[in-house]
Scaffold this motif. Structure first.
Motif, PDB file in Angstrom:
ATOM      1  N   ARG A 263      31.476  49.129  15.561  1.00 19.31           N
ATOM      2  CA  ARG A 263      32.762  48.447  15.696  1.00 19.31           C
ATOM      3  C   ARG A 263      32.798  47.618  16.988  1.00 19.31           C
ATOM      4  O   ARG A 263      33.327  46.489  17.006  1.00 19.31           O
ATOM      5  CB  ARG A 263      33.895  49.471  15.665  1.00 19.31           C
ATOM      6  N   LYS A 264      32.224  48.126  18.053  1.00 18.52           N
ATOM      7  CA  LYS A 264      32.161  47.386  19.311  1.00 18.52           C
ATOM      8  C   LYS A 264      31.337  46.112  19.150  1.00 18.52           C
ATOM      9  O   LYS A 264      31.695  45.046  19.696  1.00 18.52           O
ATOM     10  CB  LYS A 264      31.563  48.281  20.407  1.00 18.52           C
ATOM     11  N   ALA A 265      30.244  46.196  18.401  1.00 17.60           N
ATOM     12  CA  ALA A 265      29.411  45.009  18.154  1.00 17.60           C
ATOM     13  C   ALA A 265      30.167  43.982  17.317  1.00 17.60           C
ATOM     14  O   ALA A 265      30.072  42.768  17.564  1.00 17.60           O
ATOM     15  CB  ALA A 265      28.119  45.421  17.453  1.00 17.60           C
ATOM     16  N   ARG A 287      24.251  41.593  18.988  1.00 11.35           N
ATOM     17  CA  ARG A 287      22.950  42.231  19.191  1.00 11.35           C
ATOM     18  C   ARG A 287      22.846  42.843  20.586  1.00 11.35           C
ATOM     19  O   ARG A 287      22.243  43.905  20.776  1.00 11.35           O
ATOM     20  CB  ARG A 287      21.849  41.189  18.959  1.00 11.35           C
ATOM     21  N   LYS A 288      23.484  42.182  21.560  1.00  7.45           N
ATOM     22  CA  LYS A 288      23.454  42.694  22.931  1.00  7.45           C
ATOM     23  C   LYS A 288      24.127  44.063  23.020  1.00  7.45           C
ATOM     24  O   LYS A 288      23.635  44.967  23.688  1.00  7.45           O
ATOM     25  CB  LYS A 288      24.154  41.696  23.856  1.00  7.45           C
ATOM     26  N   VAL A 289      25.249  44.222  22.307  1.00 14.85           N
ATOM     27  CA  VAL A 289      25.952  45.504  22.307  1.00 14.85           C
ATOM     28  C   VAL A 289      25.097  46.586  21.655  1.00 14.85           C
ATOM     29  O   VAL A 289      24.974  47.704  22.162  1.00 14.85           O
ATOM     30  CB  VAL A 289      27.302  45.372  21.570  1.00 14.85           C
ATOM     31  N   ILE A 290      24.493  46.259  20.534  1.00 12.71           N
ATOM     32  CA  ILE A 290      23.690  47.249  19.800  1.00 12.71           C
ATOM     33  C   ILE A 290      22.459  47.660  20.603  1.00 12.71           C
ATOM     34  O   ILE A 290      22.097  48.839  20.664  1.00 12.71           O
ATOM     35  CB  ILE A 290      23.318  46.684  18.418  1.00 12.71           C
ATOM     36  N   ASP A 338      31.485  38.504   9.603  1.00 13.00           N
ATOM     37  CA  ASP A 338      31.145  39.154  10.870  1.00 13.00           C
ATOM     38  C   ASP A 338      30.670  40.551  10.502  1.00 13.00           C
ATOM     39  O   ASP A 338      31.478  41.436  10.244  1.00 13.00           O
ATOM     40  CB  ASP A 338      32.387  39.204  11.777  1.00 13.00           C
ATOM     41  N   GLU A 339      29.348  40.743  10.433  1.00 10.74           N
ATOM     42  CA  GLU A 339      28.799  41.978   9.870  1.00 10.74           C
ATOM     43  C   GLU A 339      27.532  42.459  10.553  1.00 10.74           C
ATOM     44  O   GLU A 339      26.494  42.630   9.899  1.00 10.74           O
ATOM     45  CB  GLU A 339      28.549  41.800   8.370  1.00 10.74           C
ATOM     46  N   PRO A 340      27.574  42.694  11.857  1.00 10.54           N
ATOM     47  CA  PRO A 340      26.413  43.362  12.442  1.00 10.54           C
ATOM     48  C   PRO A 340      26.247  44.730  11.786  1.00 10.54           C
ATOM     49  O   PRO A 340      27.192  45.266  11.211  1.00 10.54           O
ATOM     50  CB  PRO A 340      26.789  43.488  13.923  1.00 10.54           C
ATOM     51  N   MET A 341      25.077  45.273  11.835  1.00 13.48           N
ATOM     52  CA  MET A 341      24.806  46.557  11.194  1.00 13.48           C
ATOM     53  C   MET A 341      23.909  47.390  12.078  1.00 13.48           C
ATOM     54  O   MET A 341      23.095  46.842  12.835  1.00 13.48           O
ATOM     55  CB  MET A 341      24.125  46.342   9.834  1.00 13.48           C
ATOM     56  N   ILE A 342      24.066  48.690  11.993  1.00 15.54           N
ATOM     57  CA  ILE A 342      23.121  49.608  12.620  1.00 15.54           C
ATOM     58  C   ILE A 342      22.479  50.425  11.509  1.00 15.54           C
ATOM     59  O   ILE A 342      23.152  51.227  10.848  1.00 15.54           O
ATOM     60  CB  ILE A 342      23.812  50.525  13.647  1.00 15.54           C
ATOM     61  N   PHE A 348      21.199  57.366   8.218  1.00 17.43           N
ATOM     62  CA  PHE A 348      22.377  56.676   7.691  1.00 17.43           C
ATOM     63  C   PHE A 348      22.435  55.277   8.294  1.00 17.43           C
ATOM     64  O   PHE A 348      21.653  54.924   9.186  1.00 17.43           O
ATOM     65  CB  PHE A 348      23.679  57.442   8.000  1.00 17.43           C
ATOM     66  N   GLY A 349      23.365  54.500   7.813  1.00 17.85           N
ATOM     67  CA  GLY A 349      23.625  53.180   8.373  1.00 17.85           C
ATOM     68  C   GLY A 349      25.121  52.949   8.456  1.00 17.85           C
ATOM     69  O   GLY A 349      25.901  53.579   7.736  1.00 17.85           O
ATOM     70  N   VAL A 350      25.504  52.039   9.329  1.00 18.19           N
ATOM     71  CA  VAL A 350      26.910  51.656   9.451  1.00 18.19           C
ATOM     72  C   VAL A 350      26.999  50.132   9.474  1.00 18.19           C
ATOM     73  O   VAL A 350      26.342  49.489  10.304  1.00 18.19           O
ATOM     74  CB  VAL A 350      27.570  52.220  10.728  1.00 18.19           C
ATOM     75  N   ARG A 351      27.767  49.579   8.546  1.00 25.60           N
ATOM     76  CA  ARG A 351      28.085  48.155   8.603  1.00 25.60           C
ATOM     77  C   ARG A 351      29.577  47.988   8.364  1.00 25.60           C
ATOM     78  O   ARG A 351      30.139  48.560   7.431  1.00 25.60           O
ATOM     79  CB  ARG A 351      27.303  47.336   7.572  1.00 25.60           C
ATOM     80  N   LEU A 352      30.186  47.208   9.224  1.00 28.80           N
ATOM     81  CA  LEU A 352      31.581  46.807   9.068  1.00 28.80           C
ATOM     82  C   LEU A 352      31.586  45.295   8.919  1.00 28.80           C
ATOM     83  O   LEU A 352      31.004  44.591   9.754  1.00 28.80           O
ATOM     84  CB  LEU A 352      32.409  47.230  10.285  1.00 28.80           C
ATOM     85  N   GLU A 353      32.212  44.797   7.869  1.00 28.95           N
ATOM     86  CA  GLU A 353      32.192  43.360   7.607  1.00 28.95           C
ATOM     87  C   GLU A 353      33.592  42.861   7.291  1.00 28.95           C
ATOM     88  O   GLU A 353      34.244  43.338   6.364  1.00 28.95           O
ATOM     89  CB  GLU A 353      31.256  43.033   6.442  1.00 28.95           C
ATOM     90  N   ASP A 354      34.027  41.907   8.076  1.00 33.04           N
ATOM     91  CA  ASP A 354      35.252  41.163   7.818  1.00 33.04           C
ATOM     92  C   ASP A 354      34.945  39.692   8.024  1.00 33.04           C
ATOM     93  O   ASP A 354      34.148  39.338   8.901  1.00 33.04           O
ATOM     94  CB  ASP A 354      36.372  41.605   8.767  1.00 33.04           C
TER      95      ASP A 354
END
Length: 378
Positions: A263-265, A287-290, A338-342, A348-354
């Motif tokens: 979410r921060k990314a 990418r810098k945040v991740i 806007d969908e960076p992903m980890i 597991f993985g986390v993607r938030l996209e808006d």
């Protein structure tokens, strides 16, 4: 047409054609050729399914539009063509008819811009029929028109986003332990049908949420799993694209930490989307945040294995992209995911996209971001 939805007006489509002709003159392109697809729909409002029977449109820098239609499709075409009266009907071979059309528009020895999605047999047929013709990619014209959306387009995309959130809410309310992922998928599809729009969704559970574009492996929901749903719907051809990752049950500390980092990314990407900034700056910010969170670097996993975002409009993925190397400046009317992903394979993985659109003051979201790991909707 669904109630409350205002289609693109013919006057706006005429303005698009006028802009396309201006761009052609600036780029010294005599005409562009469009096959059936999103650009053809954008300029003319004509929906057509590509087949072996070539159907296409010549938009010249000067002069009237010219259509190419197979004889067996002539009657149907007469029902849907809304702009241009010059229709060239072919029976056995479309390319001599197309060659004559280009000659009549004075571009047989000039430069023809080809729709970037045109099939090779079309390009090959034209170059054989018109040997003196030069070719270029038409996206200098098509993307030049389509990247910056009008108020009418943004309204349709807003409706698509609102419908997607409603369908996702309905689907996620049905979660239960042991639910197969295709059952959740069916529930969301049913919600789209009830809302009156064609929609689509991919569903992943647990370790398969690390797969950026899903898995064919059958899955059943367990307590402690992440649930990821992705994709959207279509309103008058305009697309939405939203991803939600939510915990089913009680999250672990690691799940909380990674979700919060994601979410921060996403927030960092949005903050970097300033008018005039290069598209790559948005990708770099996320990418810098991740990477600061211990993932990556670059595209390495565990980490962010794909670009931070893509353009969106009549196509779910279109020009331009929020990715390293893209120097295109952000401008009013541009729309992006806007969908960076980890992605942590095997875990597991986390993607938030808006998705958002650019204004003179900065980005505006089509959908509200997820507020918490167990709250997918604001």
């Amino acid at each position: 047409m669904t109630a409350g939805v205002v289609p693109i007006a013919d006057a706006e489509r005429q303005g698009r054609l006028d802009k396309a002709r201006r761009l052609m003159r600036e780029q010294k392109v005599g005409a562009i050729f469009l096959e059936a697809g999103s650009s053809l729909y954008y300029f003319t409002g004509v929906r057509w399914t590509p087949s072996e029977r070539l159907f296409g449109l010549v938009i010249p820098a000067q002069g009237e539009l010219g259509w190419l239609v197979a004889a067996q499709d002539e009657k149907r075409a007469s029902e849907v063509l809304r702009a241009g009266q010059d229709v060239r009907v072919w029976s056995d071979d479309p390319f001599p008819r197309l060659a004559q059309l280009l000659k009549d528009r004075g571009v047989a020895a000039g430069t023809l811009g080809m729709d970037e999605r045109a099939r090779f047999f079309v390009f090959d047929g034209i170059r054989r029929a018109v040997p003196g013709l030069e070719f270029t990619n038409a996206d200098g014209v098509t993307a030049g028109c389509r990247m910056q959306k009008s108020a009418a387009e943004l309204a349709l995309m807003q409706r698509a986003s609102d419908v997607t959130i409603a369908a996702y809410k309905a689907g996620l309310a049905t979660l239960r332990e042991g639910m197969p992922q295709n059952e959740l998928q069916s529930n969301i599809h049913a919600a789209y049908r009830a809302l009156g729009y064609p929609g689509y969704v991919s569903v992943m559970y647990g370790q398969y949420t690390a797969f950026p574009h899903g898995s064919i492996t059958p899955q059943k929901l367990k307590l402690g799993d992440f649930v990821m749903i992705d994709d959207g719907c279509t309103v008058e051809g305009y697309q939405s694209d939203i991803t939600r990752t939510v915990i089913f049950g009680k999250p672990t500390d690691r799940q909380r930490k990674v979700w919060a980092l994601e979410r921060k990314a996403q927030d960092a990407a949005l903050a970097a989307a300033r008018p005039g900034a290069p598209c790559e700056a948005v990708d770099l910010a996320a990418r810098k945040v991740i990477e600061a969170g211990g993932f990556g670097p670059g595209y390495k996993t565990p980490g962010l294995p794909h670009r931070t975002g893509h353009g969106i409009g009549l196509d779910g993925h279109e020009w331009t992209y929020l990715v390293k190397g893209s120097k295109t400046p952000l401008a009013k009317g541009m729309c992006f995911s806007d969908e960076p992903m980890i992605a942590i394979y095997g875990e597991f993985g986390v993607r938030l996209e808006d998705c958002f659109y650019m204004t003179d003051d900065g980005p505006r979201l089509f959908s509200k971001q997820s507020p918490a790991i167990d709250q997918p909707f604001a």
